[in-house]
Design a protein around this motif. Structure first.
Motif, PDB file in Angstrom:
ATOM      1  N   ILE A 192       0.875  -1.173   0.000  1.00 57.16           N
ATOM      2  CA  ILE A 192       0.000   0.000   0.000  1.00 57.16           C
ATOM      3  C   ILE A 192       0.911   1.222   0.000  1.00 57.16           C
ATOM      4  N   ASN A 193       0.849   1.970  -1.090  1.00 56.52           N
ATOM      5  CA  ASN A 193       1.730   3.127  -1.300  1.00 56.52           C
ATOM      6  C   ASN A 193       3.200   2.750  -1.172  1.00 56.52           C
ATOM      7  N   GLY A 194       3.538   1.596  -1.746  1.00 61.42           N
ATOM      8  CA  GLY A 194       4.935   1.177  -1.804  1.00 61.42           C
ATOM      9  C   GLY A 194       5.479   0.623  -0.511  1.00 61.42           C
ATOM     10  N   LEU A 195       4.636   0.447   0.486  1.00 63.25           N
ATOM     11  CA  LEU A 195       5.082  -0.037   1.786  1.00 63.25           C
ATOM     12  C   LEU A 195       4.397  -1.357   2.124  1.00 63.25           C
ATOM     13  N   GLY A 196       5.060  -2.142   2.973  1.00 65.26           N
ATOM     14  CA  GLY A 196       4.547  -3.444   3.357  1.00 65.26           C
ATOM     15  C   GLY A 196       3.465  -3.365   4.409  1.00 65.26           C
ATOM     16  N   ASP A 201      -0.365  -9.649  12.423  1.00 65.43           N
ATOM     17  CA  ASP A 201      -0.242 -11.057  12.818  1.00 65.43           C
ATOM     18  C   ASP A 201       1.240 -11.397  12.877  1.00 65.43           C
ATOM     19  N   ASP A 202       1.745 -11.723  14.054  1.00 64.85           N
ATOM     20  CA  ASP A 202       3.175 -11.990  14.230  1.00 64.85           C
ATOM     21  C   ASP A 202       3.648 -13.187  13.424  1.00 64.85           C
ATOM     22  N   ASN A 203       2.737 -14.097  13.117  1.00 68.42           N
ATOM     23  CA  ASN A 203       3.125 -15.300  12.368  1.00 68.42           C
ATOM     24  C   ASN A 203       3.208 -15.049  10.867  1.00 68.42           C
ATOM     25  N   ASN A 207       8.876  -8.770  11.790  1.00 66.95           N
ATOM     26  CA  ASN A 207       9.113  -7.496  12.473  1.00 66.95           C
ATOM     27  C   ASN A 207       9.980  -6.578  11.610  1.00 66.95           C
ATOM     28  N   GLY A 208       9.817  -5.273  11.798  1.00 71.97           N
ATOM     29  CA  GLY A 208      10.712  -4.317  11.162  1.00 71.97           C
ATOM     30  C   GLY A 208      10.289  -3.817   9.804  1.00 71.97           C
TER      31      GLY A 208
END
Length: 594
Positions: A192-196, A201-203, A207-208
């Motif tokens: 979405i707009n070039g971002l993840g 959901d941690d699974n 992270n990051g």
């Protein structure tokens, strides 16, 4: 380099021309190059414009003249196409292989076009070599002129949102897979707009990863322009606990209806008004999830955050659910519910519905059937009516301009013929000012979307099964929405009507990149049999290739606007000379060497 005096001369001349003569000009300098990004946590090369991914937005107004100087800093040829911009009588600026020679690596080329009689939400993207899979896309906003009322109140903000299925493999690797008949498989994610995605959901989400946050004020209403700029995945867009009031799609104002979610297929664009009417006990999820897929696609969900200024905490818990996730019946009924606002004006003061398309006699009918990839002469190809399009080395428009025989044929069949599939350069011979009916029949197993450059067409019908002559009894002949990209569901058909009033050579293509790249496109030639002084001539800065390569001069790699650009008119020159004469007679201090 131009001198300061010549720069002043040109600037003042253009100012006078705009002020006293015609529609405004806007100028953009863009450098298209690779940049490094990690939208899904994996460092990769993406295509940016002036270092931005996604690229900058063209924010213009009806009838403005747009001048975009594009410097190609990629390692391969480039063209930008302007999805939904009609380029009235000016297919030279369309930016596809049939109209333009590619911009070689290290070269620049200046696009010059007018957004004539259009309003709405569109986008641009690179049209060659699977490059859209690496980015290079950005928004186009065409605002109403002040004298034309908009059929809703002025929103408190205007936000553009790009949705895209995404792979961590490069666009070069992806196109090689497609050439080899390898399925692209489940995307590595949806951006979405070039971002993840936000880590809902941690699974599923590591992270990051950086994610999009859209900041809003409580009680305000925002216009969201949402585009599916992806490769091949239909995406459902929704905002937790918020309604989407649909107001426009691809240049047409729609009947205003509330939706809890909207299926947006590859290449499509929608405008919604969203009112921030929740209590902001937490942030809210913005979700783009794949349609008609199984549980193995769970990781391919785009999630960003809607953040009220008075939010009391982060978003948490499950994503807003979507009923009938694998049921195309819900989606086709939703698509049928999107209607044209016949009483609203758009680019012109007269109502959209004053064009009564249902009363016009059809002059040409094409039933266009697609097929999934198949081997033709040992190579994987896709077809329309049994023909896989072969781009010639000389663009069609240049071949037409220079009367070069043998580059293309005007023999595209109006139905699938009983013969083996073949690779060919076969065009539809459109009748100028004719009224064409096109029925797309999807024999593939996935949703396909089809786009026509140069026009808005009326979506008058869609249904499951095989189209027959009796299917016309179900057509919407009053308020079918006018747009430039339509979906066709697997095992289903979609019918459109289009008035061929725009002379030129226009691309009709699958927007799904894998289908398009393997040959699922055709061009429509529309020639005015009478001399048309309004159709734009060959641009002075045209790039030559193929059989016309000998006409091409070496180009300096200097970043500058192309010469010969019609930035200013003769009337402006006369006004400018009069202005200089007036200054000199009044003050006796002006001296310019011309």
């Amino acid at each position: 380099m131009p001198s300061l005096s010549s720069w002043f001369f040109t600037t003042l001349l253009c100012f006078l021309d705009v002020t006293f003569a015609g529609d405004p000009f806007v100028f953009f300098d863009w450098t298209v190059s690779y940049t490094t990004a990690s939208p899904l946590g994996v460092k990769q090369k993406v295509i940016g414009i002036n270092g931005q991914f996604p690229g900058p937005t063209l924010n213009v107004t009806t009838n403005w003249n747009v001048v975009v100087n594009v410097k190609n800093n990629l390692d391969e040829p480039l063209l930008l196409t302007w999805n939904g911009i009609q380029h009235r009588k000016n297919s030279w600026q369309d930016g596809v292989s049939g109209t333009n020679c590619p911009i070689p690596a290290g070269w620049n080329w200046t696009y010059e076009f007018q957004v004539k009689d259009q309003i709405g939400s569109f986008f641009y993207f690179p049209s060659l070599n699977f490059q859209r899979a690496a980015g290079g896309y950005g928004g186009i906003i065409v605002n109403n002129r002040p004298v034309i009322p908009v059929p809703f109140g002025l929103p408190d903000g205007d936000i553009t949102i790009f949705l895209s299925d995404w792979y961590t493999r490069s666009h070069k690797e992806l196109r090689k897979d497609v050439e080899n008949g390898v399925d692209l498989g489940v995307p590595d994610g949806v951006l979405i707009n070039g971002l993840g995605p936000y880590r809902y959901d941690d699974n599923l989400v590591p992270n990051g990863i950086s994610y999009q946050i859209i900041n809003v004020e409580p009680g305000k209403t925002y216009r969201l322009r949402v585009h599916n700029v992806g490769i091949s995945t239909s995406l459902n867009f929704r905002i937790q606990n918020h309604n989407l009031l649909l107001v426009e799609t691809e240049g047409s104002y729609t009947i205003q209806q509330n939706y809890t979610n909207m299926d947006i297929h590859v290449g499509q664009s929608y405008s919604f008004l969203v009112t921030m009417d929740q209590n902001a006990s937490t942030d809210y999820y913005i979700v783009a999830s794949p349609r008609f897929v199984n549980s193995s696609w769970a990781r391919a969900t785009g999630v960003s955050i809607l953040h009220y200024s008075n939010s009391q905490g982060p978003a948490s818990g499950p994503l807003p659910s979507l009923m009938g996730e694998d049921d195309p019946s819900f989606s086709i009924n939703q698509a049928r519910s999107i209607r044209w606002n016949v009483s609203a004006g758009a680019a012109r003061p007269n109502p959209q519905g004053s064009f009564k398309y249902g009363d016009i006699t059809v002059t040409d009918v094409y039933v266009i059937l697609n097929r999934p990839p198949e081997l033709i002469n040992g190579k994987w190809r896709t077809t329309l009516n049994g023909i896989s399009y072969l781009p010639p080395s000389t663009p069609l428009k240049l071949a037409q301009q220079f009367n070069i025989l043998g580059v293309y044929k005007l023999d595209f069949p109006n139905r699938l013929m009983n013969r083996p599939p073949k690779v060919d350069t076969s065009l539809i011979n459109g009748t100028y000012r004719g009224f064409m009916e096109i029925i797309f029949q999807n024999n593939d197993t996935t949703v396909q979307t089809y786009h026509l450059d140069g026009y808005a067409f009326f979506v008058v019908g869609m249904d499951f099964g095989v189209w027959t002559e009796n299917s016309r009894s179900t057509y919407n002949k009053w308020d079918g929405v006018a747009r430039c990209t339509t979906q066709v569901f697997p095992g289903a058909w979609t019918a459109i009507l289009v008035s061929l009033d725009n002379a030129g050579i226009w691309n009709l293509r699958a927007e799904n990149l894998n289908s398009w790249y393997l040959g699922q496109e055709v061009y429509v030639q529309v020639v005015n049999p009478e001399k048309d002084n309004n159709e734009n001539t060959l641009p002075d800065n045209a790039i030559y290739c193929g059989l016309l390569s000998s006409l091409q001069k070496d180009q300096s790699h200097k970043f500058q606007f192309s010469v010969g650009s019609p930035f200013c008119s003769n009337s402006g020159m006369m006004l400018f000379m009069l202005f200089l004469a007036l200054l000199e007679s009044l003050f006796g201090i002006w001296s310019v060497e011309l």
